[in-house]
Design a protein around this motif. Structure first.
Motif, PDB file in Angstrom:
ATOM      1  N   ILE A 172      44.669  43.218  36.037  1.00 44.97           N
ATOM      2  CA  ILE A 172      44.198  42.433  36.542  1.00 44.97           C
ATOM      3  C   ILE A 172      42.926  42.266  36.035  1.00 44.97           C
ATOM      4  O   ILE A 172      42.280  43.051  36.165  1.00 44.97           O
ATOM      5  CB  ILE A 172      44.497  42.809  38.512  1.00 44.97           C
ATOM      6  CG1 ILE A 172      46.091  43.031  38.825  1.00 44.97           C
ATOM      7  CG2 ILE A 172      43.704  41.763  39.153  1.00 44.97           C
ATOM      8  CD1 ILE A 172      46.051  43.121  40.274  1.00 44.97           C
ATOM      9  N   VAL A 173      42.756  40.763  35.818  1.00 44.01           N
ATOM     10  CA  VAL A 173      41.546  40.792  35.456  1.00 44.01           C
ATOM     11  C   VAL A 173      40.612  39.697  36.521  1.00 44.01           C
ATOM     12  O   VAL A 173      40.620  39.744  37.424  1.00 44.01           O
ATOM     13  CB  VAL A 173      41.631  40.101  33.808  1.00 44.01           C
ATOM     14  CG1 VAL A 173      42.677  40.558  32.835  1.00 44.01           C
ATOM     15  CG2 VAL A 173      42.787  38.322  33.808  1.00 44.01           C
ATOM     16  N   PHE A 174      38.846  39.639  35.502  1.00 42.46           N
ATOM     17  CA  PHE A 174      38.325  38.610  36.574  1.00 42.46           C
ATOM     18  C   PHE A 174      38.491  37.435  36.947  1.00 42.46           C
ATOM     19  O   PHE A 174      38.870  37.647  38.191  1.00 42.46           O
ATOM     20  CB  PHE A 174      37.102  38.826  35.547  1.00 42.46           C
ATOM     21  CG  PHE A 174      35.961  39.509  35.780  1.00 42.46           C
ATOM     22  CD1 PHE A 174      35.900  40.411  36.886  1.00 42.46           C
ATOM     23  CD2 PHE A 174      35.925  39.755  34.731  1.00 42.46           C
ATOM     24  CE1 PHE A 174      34.683  41.358  36.905  1.00 42.46           C
ATOM     25  CE2 PHE A 174      34.920  41.471  35.378  1.00 42.46           C
ATOM     26  CZ  PHE A 174      34.598  42.088  35.935  1.00 42.46           C
ATOM     27  N   HIS A 175      39.674  36.557  35.759  1.00 44.94           N
ATOM     28  CA  HIS A 175      40.527  35.531  36.342  1.00 44.94           C
ATOM     29  C   HIS A 175      40.629  35.513  37.080  1.00 44.94           C
ATOM     30  O   HIS A 175      41.126  34.267  38.559  1.00 44.94           O
ATOM     31  CB  HIS A 175      40.904  34.727  34.877  1.00 44.94           C
ATOM     32  CG  HIS A 175      40.618  33.265  35.322  1.00 44.94           C
ATOM     33  ND1 HIS A 175      40.357  32.202  34.791  1.00 44.94           N
ATOM     34  CD2 HIS A 175      42.082  33.036  34.707  1.00 44.94           C
ATOM     35  CE1 HIS A 175      40.377  31.640  35.374  1.00 44.94           C
ATOM     36  NE2 HIS A 175      42.130  31.062  35.566  1.00 44.94           N
ATOM     37  N   ASP A 176      41.828  36.059  37.380  1.00 41.88           N
ATOM     38  CA  ASP A 176      42.933  36.291  38.861  1.00 41.88           C
ATOM     39  C   ASP A 176      42.343  36.587  39.469  1.00 41.88           C
ATOM     40  O   ASP A 176      42.478  36.180  41.010  1.00 41.88           O
ATOM     41  CB  ASP A 176      43.921  37.884  38.215  1.00 41.88           C
ATOM     42  CG  ASP A 176      44.880  37.609  36.933  1.00 41.88           C
ATOM     43  OD1 ASP A 176      44.499  36.954  36.866  1.00 41.88           O
ATOM     44  OD2 ASP A 176      45.210  38.626  36.340  1.00 41.88           O
ATOM     45  N   VAL A 177      41.106  37.685  39.678  1.00 43.89           N
ATOM     46  CA  VAL A 177      40.277  37.751  41.033  1.00 43.89           C
ATOM     47  C   VAL A 177      39.232  36.260  41.365  1.00 43.89           C
ATOM     48  O   VAL A 177      39.480  35.594  42.314  1.00 43.89           O
ATOM     49  CB  VAL A 177      39.165  38.733  41.167  1.00 43.89           C
ATOM     50  CG1 VAL A 177      38.370  38.379  42.165  1.00 43.89           C
ATOM     51  CG2 VAL A 177      40.219  39.913  40.468  1.00 43.89           C
ATOM     52  N   ASP A 178      39.149  35.627  40.286  1.00 45.61           N
ATOM     53  CA  ASP A 178      37.475  34.407  40.519  1.00 45.61           C
ATOM     54  C   ASP A 178      38.837  33.694  41.350  1.00 45.61           C
ATOM     55  O   ASP A 178      38.477  32.777  42.102  1.00 45.61           O
ATOM     56  CB  ASP A 178      37.630  34.282  39.819  1.00 45.61           C
ATOM     57  CG  ASP A 178      36.117  34.731  38.640  1.00 45.61           C
ATOM     58  OD1 ASP A 178      35.442  35.939  39.694  1.00 45.61           O
ATOM     59  OD2 ASP A 178      35.889  35.138  38.027  1.00 45.61           O
ATOM     60  N   ALA A 179      39.662  33.060  40.627  1.00 44.13           N
ATOM     61  CA  ALA A 179      40.712  31.758  41.455  1.00 44.13           C
ATOM     62  C   ALA A 179      41.158  31.833  42.812  1.00 44.13           C
ATOM     63  O   ALA A 179      41.447  31.215  42.898  1.00 44.13           O
ATOM     64  CB  ALA A 179      41.633  31.933  40.761  1.00 44.13           C
ATOM     65  N   LEU A 180      40.585  33.257  43.383  1.00 44.15           N
ATOM     66  CA  LEU A 180      40.920  33.440  44.932  1.00 44.15           C
ATOM     67  C   LEU A 180      39.833  32.886  45.954  1.00 44.15           C
ATOM     68  O   LEU A 180      39.980  32.774  47.001  1.00 44.15           O
ATOM     69  CB  LEU A 180      41.661  34.891  45.375  1.00 44.15           C
ATOM     70  CG  LEU A 180      43.275  34.974  44.705  1.00 44.15           C
ATOM     71  CD1 LEU A 180      43.754  36.517  45.026  1.00 44.15           C
ATOM     72  CD2 LEU A 180      44.024  33.988  44.829  1.00 44.15           C
ATOM     73  N   ILE A 181      38.682  33.111  45.642  1.00 42.61           N
ATOM     74  CA  ILE A 181      37.274  32.739  45.739  1.00 42.61           C
ATOM     75  C   ILE A 181      36.977  31.384  46.182  1.00 42.61           C
ATOM     76  O   ILE A 181      37.129  30.237  45.273  1.00 42.61           O
ATOM     77  CB  ILE A 181      36.991  33.875  45.001  1.00 42.61           C
ATOM     78  CG1 ILE A 181      36.530  34.848  44.280  1.00 42.61           C
ATOM     79  CG2 ILE A 181      34.720  34.003  45.615  1.00 42.61           C
ATOM     80  CD1 ILE A 181      35.888  36.071  43.560  1.00 42.61           C
TER      81      ILE A 181
END
Length: 333
Positions: free
Chosen positions: A35-44
């Motif tokens: 799970i990378v930064f991009h995966d988290v950022d897409a949910l913010i």
């Protein structure tokens, strides 16, 4: 509860992302899957990105204040005087006098009161003299610090938040300059929006600063074609979109009587314009473009600025945008 956890996780990650700036850095794994930064950022959500930008600016401002303090103390110690004595020395020795400062900054009529917009504080009363003295002191110190920075090795490692990339390949746009570049500033705006009108002068300055090396694009973000958008689109078909933008934004609220005058100024035929407006196909193109933007679930306010396929959620001032643009160019390289 889930949103709260995402928010806490995002803020925690933000501290790390500022440091390394990598979208592909692994934050966690599940059965070996990263799970990378991009995966988290897409949910913010967008409003959370605004908070992240505010956190970045606050940290940067404090870092700059600490650097300034170190420079002043370093020079004061070198001269074996107090910091206050050094500041007074800087003010007395300034090549720009207080009266010149007043004229250069249009303060002769008074100082703008931040507590009451539109009110000017006279510079000859006690309150005005105090505020003017403080402004002039800050101005002199800033000039001194700027010169002193060149004598020291100063590095600032803070980086602005890296928002997720969005796919705009199907969105229609008009180019505002003739440059073809991998670096793109894309403005999504509304001719009838007060904030967009206020931003236009900043856009002009950005185009002047970066227009020879960065591609500028513009897309109207309105749910239906207005007279302003139709006029701009028609001008775009005739290779004069930027000229039309300038005329419309500087005109203020566009009235029916303004259209013939602007068409004449741009040397565009009014009958051809009426035919363009009557063509329903042009309205359908505008509608489909707007629906595609809505489907991205990222365009909620105007103006929205996208820099190299990433939405910018920070302050819309020229200085902040310029800083972010230069950082984006460096990241691209």
């Amino acid at each position: 509860m889930i949103k709260l956890l995402l928010w806490v996780f995002a803020v925690t990650c933000f501290s790390c992302s500022i440091k390394n700036g990598s979208e592909q850095e692994v934050l966690a794994t599940f059965d070996g899957d990263p799970i990378v930064f991009h995966d988290v950022d897409a949910l913010i959500q967008p409003e959370l990105y605004e908070s992240l930008f505010n956190t970045y600016y606050a940290r940067k401002l404090m870092a700059e204040d600490l650097i300034k303090e170190k420079l002043l103390l370093n020079e004061a110690n070198k001269q074996k005087i107090s910091k206050d004595s050094l500041v007074q020395q800087i003010i007395v020795g300034s090549s720009i006098s207080l009266s010149q400062y007043v004229i250069q900054n249009n303060l002769d009529q008074g100082i703008p009161d931040s507590a009451f917009p539109g009110r000017l504080i006279p510079t000859d009363d006690a309150e005005g003299k105090k505020k003017l003295s403080k402004l002039y002191r800050e101005f002199c110190v800033e000039r001194f610090v700027t010169l002193e920075k060149g004598k020291h090795k100063i590095q600032v490692f803070l980086k602005p938040p890296l928002t997720p990339k969005i796919d705009l390949s199907e969105i229609q746009f008009h180019k505002l300059n003739s440059v073809n570049s991998n670096n793109v500033i894309w403005v999504f705006s509304d001719f009838n929006c007060a904030r967009c009108k206020a931003f236009f002068s900043t856009l002009v300055s950005l185009k002047s600063r970066f227009g020879n090396s960065i591609e500028f694009r513009y897309t109207s973000l309105t749910d239906f074609p207005t007279e302003s958008t139709q006029l701009a689109e028609f001008a775009g078909v005739n290779g004069k979109f930027w000229e039309a933008c300038s005329a419309i934004f500087r005109n203020g609220d566009l009235r029916n009587s303004d259209v013939p005058r602007i068409l004449e100024t741009l040397q565009l035929d009014s009958e051809n314009f009426m035919c363009y407006v009557a063509n329903q196909q042009n309205g359908e193109i505008h509608k489909k473009n707007y629906e595609k933007l809505l489907a991205l679930n990222r365009f909620q306010v105007t103006p929205t600025i996208v820099i190299n396929d990433r939405i910018y959620y920070g302050d819309l001032s020229f200085s902040r945008l310029s800083e972010y643009i230069k950082n984006s160019i460096n990241e691209a390289h």
